[in-house]
Design an enzyme around this catalytic site. Structure first.
Site, PDB file in Angstrom:
ATOM      1  N   ASP A  14     -27.734  -1.077  -2.273  1.00 17.75           N
ATOM      2  CA  ASP A  14     -26.980  -2.105  -3.006  1.00 17.75           C
ATOM      3  C   ASP A  14     -26.229  -3.058  -2.090  1.00 17.75           C
ATOM      4  O   ASP A  14     -25.117  -3.477  -2.390  1.00 17.75           O
ATOM      5  CB  ASP A  14     -25.990  -1.455  -3.996  1.00 17.75           C
ATOM      6  N   HIS A  49     -33.341  -4.354  -8.022  1.00 16.61           N
ATOM      7  CA  HIS A  49     -32.805  -5.552  -7.388  1.00 16.61           C
ATOM      8  C   HIS A  49     -32.776  -6.711  -8.368  1.00 16.61           C
ATOM      9  O   HIS A  49     -33.605  -6.833  -9.251  1.00 16.61           O
ATOM     10  CB  HIS A  49     -33.539  -5.904  -6.084  1.00 16.61           C
TER      11      HIS A  49
HETATM   12  P1  GDP Z   1     -29.746  -4.492  -3.668  1.00 18.08           P
HETATM   13  O1  GDP Z   1     -29.952  -3.222  -4.441  1.00 18.08           O
HETATM   14  O2  GDP Z   1     -29.574  -4.257  -2.207  1.00 18.08           O
HETATM   15  O3  GDP Z   1     -30.755  -5.538  -3.977  1.00 18.08           O
HETATM   16  O4  GDP Z   1     -28.356  -5.065  -4.131  1.00 18.08           O
HETATM   17  P2  GDP Z   1     -27.886  -5.215  -5.655  1.00 18.08           P
HETATM   18  O5  GDP Z   1     -28.647  -6.330  -6.289  1.00 18.08           O
HETATM   19  O6  GDP Z   1     -27.864  -3.897  -6.326  1.00 18.08           O
HETATM   20  O7  GDP Z   1     -26.347  -5.611  -5.440  1.00 18.08           O
HETATM   21  C1  GDP Z   1     -25.986  -6.698  -4.705  1.00 18.08           C
HETATM   22  C2  GDP Z   1     -25.242  -7.702  -5.585  1.00 18.08           C
HETATM   23  O8  GDP Z   1     -24.442  -8.547  -4.779  1.00 18.08           O
HETATM   24  C3  GDP Z   1     -26.160  -8.623  -6.366  1.00 18.08           C
HETATM   25  O9  GDP Z   1     -25.592  -8.893  -7.611  1.00 18.08           O
HETATM   26  C4  GDP Z   1     -26.199  -9.893  -5.501  1.00 18.08           C
HETATM   27  O10 GDP Z   1     -26.433 -11.043  -6.272  1.00 18.08           O
HETATM   28  C5  GDP Z   1     -24.838  -9.910  -4.887  1.00 18.08           C
HETATM   29  N1  GDP Z   1     -24.749 -10.419  -3.509  1.00 18.08           N
HETATM   30  C6  GDP Z   1     -25.635 -10.309  -2.493  1.00 18.08           C
HETATM   31  N2  GDP Z   1     -25.111 -10.818  -1.342  1.00 18.08           N
HETATM   32  C7  GDP Z   1     -23.874 -11.257  -1.654  1.00 18.08           C
HETATM   33  C8  GDP Z   1     -22.806 -11.871  -0.903  1.00 18.08           C
HETATM   34  O11 GDP Z   1     -22.903 -12.079   0.291  1.00 18.08           O
HETATM   35  N3  GDP Z   1     -21.663 -12.152  -1.572  1.00 18.08           N
HETATM   36  C9  GDP Z   1     -21.501 -11.903  -2.893  1.00 18.08           C
HETATM   37  N4  GDP Z   1     -20.341 -12.217  -3.457  1.00 18.08           N
HETATM   38  N5  GDP Z   1     -22.469 -11.319  -3.635  1.00 18.08           N
HETATM   39  C10 GDP Z   1     -23.626 -11.002  -3.029  1.00 18.08           C
HETATM   40 MG    MG Z   2     -29.365  -2.139  -6.145  1.00 12.42          MG
END
Ligand code: GDP
Ligand code: MG
Length: 476
Positions: free
Chosen positions: A22, A50
């Site tokens: 995440d 994701h």
């Molecule tokens: P993943 O499982 O690694 O793909 O991550 P997730 O989607 O579960 O959680 C990451 C969340 O953080 C998502 O809602 C993204 O849109 C958001 N996100 C990713 N990078 C950033 C960032 O640099 N800053 C902020 N504020 N949100 C981010």
């Molecule tokens: Mg995730």
């Protein structure tokens, strides 16, 4: 350095999470999918999640690589042989993409990928329900039992699933290993035929396809799933997922050598990190209290907002609230580290994408990161530092105090990780960085902490993400 410099001469890039998952893989898979001709996933199943934005609409995918939204542009998306695939879920995700007006013409599914069947899901759910807090964690989607069958040499692969006679004969041999279930072979075979017939158009020898793509000079993005610290090979066993979430796993799972990876990228949440489910987490704010609390139901986002008297709008995943609410800022500055953790969770919106469950929060652990960098390579992408804007001093862990003295060595066993006391360095807080686009314009204390992190881990920060949007990205 711009993105063109970073990608100069690169044919194969791989993206993994260097922590517990995440970290924003979705954002960067999408980012690099634009560059790639082929996007391939080789680990896990629909236990991943994701967030991808299609036509301004947020969608969460569990199986399909993020690059599927570029199918219409002729980009190939591959589900590799290292994956475990639930045909029903795959079919649903295919429909979801088709519903948005996009295509799936260039989707390929490995003939050697293992198939999740009904009895895997039942087995997983039974185990999940029998686990109280402190279990190894499971999403109840059949992933664990399917990988167990694979390793025990009784798994059923996609090419076998497509043929009803082979499928029936294979299930009859597996049956005895599920003594608590009444497995109705005929029913499973019958019910799975519509999915088999649909998927048959996509099933290929993707190993051979990958070798062809490499020979043709096609640009390839390997998309990781979950996080390095829950890799079955490298993670905090037994609190792990049954696949290898490292850079090596992404290559193995699609049938290429990890030596072909020119650009290995590890994503790192900074200056705080998160963990979902049970298991040791040395830098966790609130320690065992937080672990227990996050494992109970009843602390989902809406509940946590209500409990702390913070007004919000909208139900479910559309909840909107002020992440700079004075109460949240006050919690973050609390002397009580548990309360501090709750505040940071609210400030950064750290709740599961599908379940809404609270994620455990702790300071970024450079000891664990050094271990990850040793295997995944030095290049790192930092994410979510913008969520800590205007929140006061922050900390990074650069060592553990143990009953046998200080160490900077990471070990995966629970007893060790639960016995250590993190040695943190405190840095001055920083202001809003959401609009920063040049590394040198980042606040001094943030640059200083990044410099310390690089020195300690032997890594290099190549990109810093300062928001969820694609352009909120600093390339060094
Ligand atoms: P993943 O499982 O690694 O793909 O991550 P997730 O989607 O579960 O959680 C990451 C969340 O953080 C998502 O809602 C993204 O849109 C958001 N996100 C990713 N990078 C950033 C960032 O640099 N800053 C902020 N504020 N949100 C981010
Ligand atoms: Mg995730």
């Amino acid at each position: 350095m711009g993105i063109d410099n970073l990608l100069d001469g690169v044919q194969v890039a791989s993206i993994v999470c260097n922590q517990w998952g995440d970290t924003g893989k979705g954002k960067f898979s999408d980012y690099f999918s634009e560059w790639a001709d082929v996007i391939a996933r080789g680990t896990g199943g629909n236990n991943a999640g994701h967030t991808v934005v299609v036509n301004g609409e947020k969608r969460v995918f569990h199986l399909l690589p993020a690059g599927i939204v570029y199918d219409s542009d002729g980009k190939s998306n591959i589900l590799g042989k290292g994956m475990v695939i639930d045909p029903k879920v795959l079919s649903q995700e295919m429909d979801e993409i088709l519903d948005t007006g996009k295509t799936i013409n260039n989707l390929m599914v490995s003939r050697d990928a293992h198939v999740i069947l009904d009895y895997h899901i039942k087995q997983d759910k039974a185990r999940y329900e029998s686990q109280s807090n402190g279990g190894v964690g499971s999403t109840g989607r059949g992933i664990g039992p399917c990988y167990s069958d694979k390793i025990s040499r009784r798994g059923i692969r996609m090419f076998e699933f497509l043929d009803k006679d082979i499928l029936a004969s294979k299930i009859s041999k597996v049956k005895d290993f599920y003594p608590n279930q009444k497995i109705d072979i005929e029913k499973i075979v019958e019910e799975s035929r519509p999915f088999a017939s649909r998927l048959s158009h996509f099933v290929r020898n993707t190993d051979a396809e990958m070798q062809n793509f490499l020979r043709e000079g096609k640009k390839v993005l390997l998309e990781g799933a979950q996080g390095f610290l829950i890799s079955v090979e490298h993670g905090t066993y037994p609190y792990v997922t049954p696949s290898d979430c490292s850079i090596n796993g992404t290559a193995n799972g699609v049938g290429i050598s990890s030596r072909r990876i020119d650009l290995p990228l590890g994503i790192v949440k900074f200056p705080f990190m998160t963990r979902v489910g049970g298991g040791p987490f040395p830098t966790e704010l609130g320690g065992i209290k937080s672990e227990k609390y996050c494992g109970e139901s009843g602390h989902e986002l809406q509940k946590e907002l209500e409990a702390n008297g913070i007004n919000f709008m909208g139900p479910g995943e559309w909840i909107k609230y002020d992440s700079f609410h004075p109460r949240i800022l006050k919690m973050i500055k609390s002397e009580d580290s548990f309360v501090r953790g709750v505040g940071m969770r609210l400030a950064a919106g750290e709740y599961g994408a599908t379940t809404g469950r609270p994620r455990r929060i702790g300071w970024t652990d450079a000891v664990a990161l050094k271990y990850a960098v040793g295997i995944n390579g030095p290049l790192m992408i930092l994410t979510k530092a913008d969520c800590y804007s205007d929140k006061g001093d922050f900390e990074v862990c650069y060592g553990y105090d143990t009953p046998n003295g200080p160490t900077s060595e990471f070990r995966t066993d629970e007893d060790f990780l639960r016995s250590v006391k993190p040695q943190n360095k405190v840095y001055e807080g920083y202001g809003n960085i959401g609009d920063v686009r040049n590394f040198n314009d980042l606040p001094k204390s943030l640059r200083e902490s990044i410099g310390d992190l690089e020195k300690f881990t032997g890594g290099n920060v190549a990109m810093v993400s300062v928001g969820a949007e694609r352009d909120a990205t600093i390339i060094r």
